[in-house]
Write an enzyme that holds these catalytic residues in place. Structure first.
Site, short mmCIF file in Angstrom:
data_model
loop_
_atom_site.label_atom_id
_atom_site.label_comp_id
_atom_site.label_asym_id
_atom_site.label_seq_id
_atom_site.Cartn_x
_atom_site.Cartn_y
_atom_site.Cartn_z
N ASP A 1 0.84 -1.25 0.09
CA ASP A 1 0.09 0.02 -0.08
C ASP A 1 0.97 1.38 -0.15
OD1 ASP A 1 -2.22 1.49 0.68
OD2 ASP A 1 -3.18 -0.02 1.52
N ASP B 1 -3.07 4.93 -2.23
CA ASP B 1 -4.37 5.16 -1.44
C ASP B 1 -4.78 6.40 -2.08
OD1 ASP B 1 -5.37 4.86 1.44
OD2 ASP B 1 -4.65 6.90 1.72
N GLU C 1 -6.65 3.23 -5.48
CA GLU C 1 -7.94 3.78 -4.87
C GLU C 1 -8.47 5.15 -5.45
OE1 GLU C 1 -10.00 4.39 -0.66
OE2 GLU C 1 -8.04 5.03 -0.74
N HIS D 1 -11.17 -2.63 4.45
CA HIS D 1 -10.98 -2.06 5.94
C HIS D 1 -11.55 -0.95 6.21
CE1 HIS D 1 -8.20 0.07 3.53
NE2 HIS D 1 -8.02 0.78 4.28
N ASP D 2 -12.30 -0.30 5.28
CA ASP D 2 -12.98 0.90 5.68
C ASP D 2 -14.55 0.69 5.44
OD1 ASP D 2 -10.53 2.43 5.26
OD2 ASP D 2 -10.68 2.65 3.27
C1 GLC Z 1 -8.02 5.38 2.60
C2 GLC Z 1 -7.68 4.12 3.17
C3 GLC Z 1 -8.10 4.42 4.42
C4 GLC Z 1 -7.57 5.86 5.02
C5 GLC Z 1 -7.65 6.77 4.12
C6 GLC Z 1 -6.45 7.84 4.36
O1 GLC Z 1 -9.37 5.67 2.02
O2 GLC Z 1 -8.29 3.00 2.38
O3 GLC Z 1 -8.10 3.38 5.20
O4 GLC Z 1 -8.01 6.00 6.47
O5 GLC Z 1 -7.36 6.61 2.94
O6 GLC Z 1 -5.26 7.22 4.20
#
Ligand code: GLC
Length: 512
Positions: A103, A205, A260, A322-323
């Protein structure tokens, strides 16, 4: 006709498996998972039949956002082990044929990263312009952007230097200024660090947030309540991603960028594939946010094709991470979660699984006093139960979050011993997918079906499969599939026999 079978990059036919390191396996008994704990469980992923693992952040971090606040991009946090543990994990994953994505969190650092510490130290700092600092008055943030957690402004006033700094997430996660070429060079160096160690790619991310309009203008009032991270979509980001892609292409092997894109519109998500020169793969969240309903899914599937196909972009599919609350919890029953697994693993594109969904885990109900995540996401981050007997393969200190419901019955051990378990269903689906060019690379055609049923056919050359997904909890007639054999049934019912034309409640089928 369906497309012809051909050799294609590995990531198109792959299934990716996301690991949240804190919750996967604990080798040192401190109650928090670690890299060695993942290494010891690699046989699980190999047995299941996934192709790649994506590791959520394990870098040095003050853990305000559990690792998404990075204070050193080129080291492992002692909580998770050290670089030698990473190297060993990577080598042993590769030995099993598993690729490894790490990541990469380029939009923001931790406020404890030496870059920000330096930047914050004075207005004259040589790193002041590595972050977004703005003049103003302490009572009025520079624009109307909201941060992602806590419904607060995306700005924090720094008393000592009397300026605001921007953070799309927590105040402890200041946004880097990617308009500054020094930032770009420093972040490219962090990519090279991991590429040289041999990683197979990156999950990036919130990649849509990298480019910022130099004037940081207000959002339109009607959108101002939405966290800015879901809306930032600047044209300049595309050039930044092309440069990142070029860094990757300096290295041999088919390394991959899985970005993402937090924007909730598939049309905008598709733009991040560029002209085949930006992301290889982009997360597309509208299906994850969709209800368990055939009509809603039909629309999402058609939308992905409409926006991805014309630009040669290869879609991705994800139901849990995980979100978000796990889909087993959102959809409300294991029967539906099983049908959803069949859907996820037979659509056209690359599926991403979230560790624990193959066990049918539900979110943990976190008692007051044990909540730790500022974004309220603890429920989906519960530890993975490996063994039926307590402490479920974890030993040592109590895990950092409580167990998910029914940890003994849901454990890997108990479900491996039960051929009818959801774990075995995932394994059968993965094997079926791997053996079918239609499922790994074929076209997808939506078929007419009754309300409550999603039906589609995939073909590649002479290989074809038909999928039927009953999102309703009643049985449904499906007349047009006479003569086909049930290859996989989400509830195991009728496998190997001819399909009789009726779907059981909440049942999904692969017909061959
Ligand atoms: C992304 C991650 C999340 C994190 C955010 C800030 O959305 O998936 O878990 O809190 O970015 O890095």
């Amino acid at each position: 006709m369906g497309s012809e079978e051909r050799s294609q990059p590995w990531w198109k036919s792959a299934v990716v498996y996301q690991i949240y390191p804190r919750s996967f396996g604990d080798s040192n008994g401190d109650g928090v998972g670690d890299l060695e704990g993942i290494r010891r469980r690699l046989d699980h992923m190999a047995w299941l039949g996934v192709d790649a693992i994506w590791l959520s952040p394990f870098y040095r971090s003050p853990m305000k956002d559990f690792g998404y606040d990075v204070s050193d991009y080129c080291d492992v946090d002692p909580l998770f082990g050290g670089l030698s543990d990473f190297d060993r994990l990577l080598a042993e994953a590769h030995a099993r044929g598993l690729r490894v994505l790490v990541d990469w969190v380029p939009n923001h650092t931790s406020d404890r990263h030496p870059w920000f510490v330096e930047s914050r130290s004075s207005r004259a700092s040589h790193r002041r312009d590595w972050y977004h600092w703005r003049d103003g008055r302490p009572e009025r943030p520079p624009n109307n952007w909201r941060a992602a957690f806590g419904d607060s402004p995306a700005w924090t006033w720094d008393e000592a230097t009397a300026q605001w700094y921007l953070h799309l997430f927590l105040p402890e996660q200041p946004d880097l200024d990617w308009g500054n070429p020094e930032v770009v060079a420093a972040m490219h160096a962090t990519l090279r660090f991991w590429l040289e160690r041999g990683v197979d790619g990156f999950r990036i991310d919130v990649v849509n947030c990298l480019g910022k309009h130099p004037a940081l203008p207000d959002l339109p009032a009607e959108r101002a309540r939405i966290p800015a991270c879901a809306l930032v979509d600047e044209p300049g980001t595309h050039a930044l991603i092309r440069d990142i892609r070029r860094v990757l292409e300096e290295y041999p092997g088919e390394r991959v960028l899985l970005g993402e894109v937090a924007i909730p519109w598939t049309e905008r998500v598709a733009s991040y594939y560029g002209e085949g020169d930006e992301l290889h793969l982009a997360f597309n969240f509208p299906p994850l946010y969709a209800p368990w309903d055939a009509a809603a899914w039909r629309e999402r599937v058609a939308d992905a094709a409409a926006h991805c196909d014309p630009r040669g972009a290869w879609p991705t599919w994800v139901l849990s991470n995980h979100d978000n609350r796990r889909h087993r919890t959102r959809y409300g029953s294991e029967a539906r979660a099983r049908a959803a697994a069949l859907l996820l693993l037979t659509l056209r594109g690359t599926p991403v699984l979230y560790a624990g969904e193959e066990l049918g885990l539900e979110d943990t109900v976190i008692p007051d006093g044990r909540r730790v995540d500022p974004g309220g996401r603890d429920g989906c981050r519960a530890p993975i139960p490996w063994e039926a007997a307590e402490p479920h393969g974890w030993g040592g200190a109590e895990p950092w979050l409580p167990w998910p419901p029914e940890p003994a019955r849901r454990s890997v051990e108990a479900q491996r011993a039960d051929a009818g378990s959801i774990l075995h269903l995932y394994r059968r689906l993965l094997a079926t997918r791997r053996g079918s060019p239609a499922l790994t690379q074929g076209d997808l055609e939506l078929l007419p079906a009754r309300e409550g049923v999603l039906a589609y056919r995939r073909r590649c050359g002479r290989d074809a499969r038909t999928m039927l997904v009953n999102t309703s909890d009643e049985s449904r007639e499906v007349p047009l599939t006479a003569g086909l054999r049930v290859e996989v049934a989400s509830d195991g019912g009728g496998e190997g026999r001819r399909f009789g034309g009726t779907l059981a409640p909440a049942q999904a089928l692969i017909l061959a």
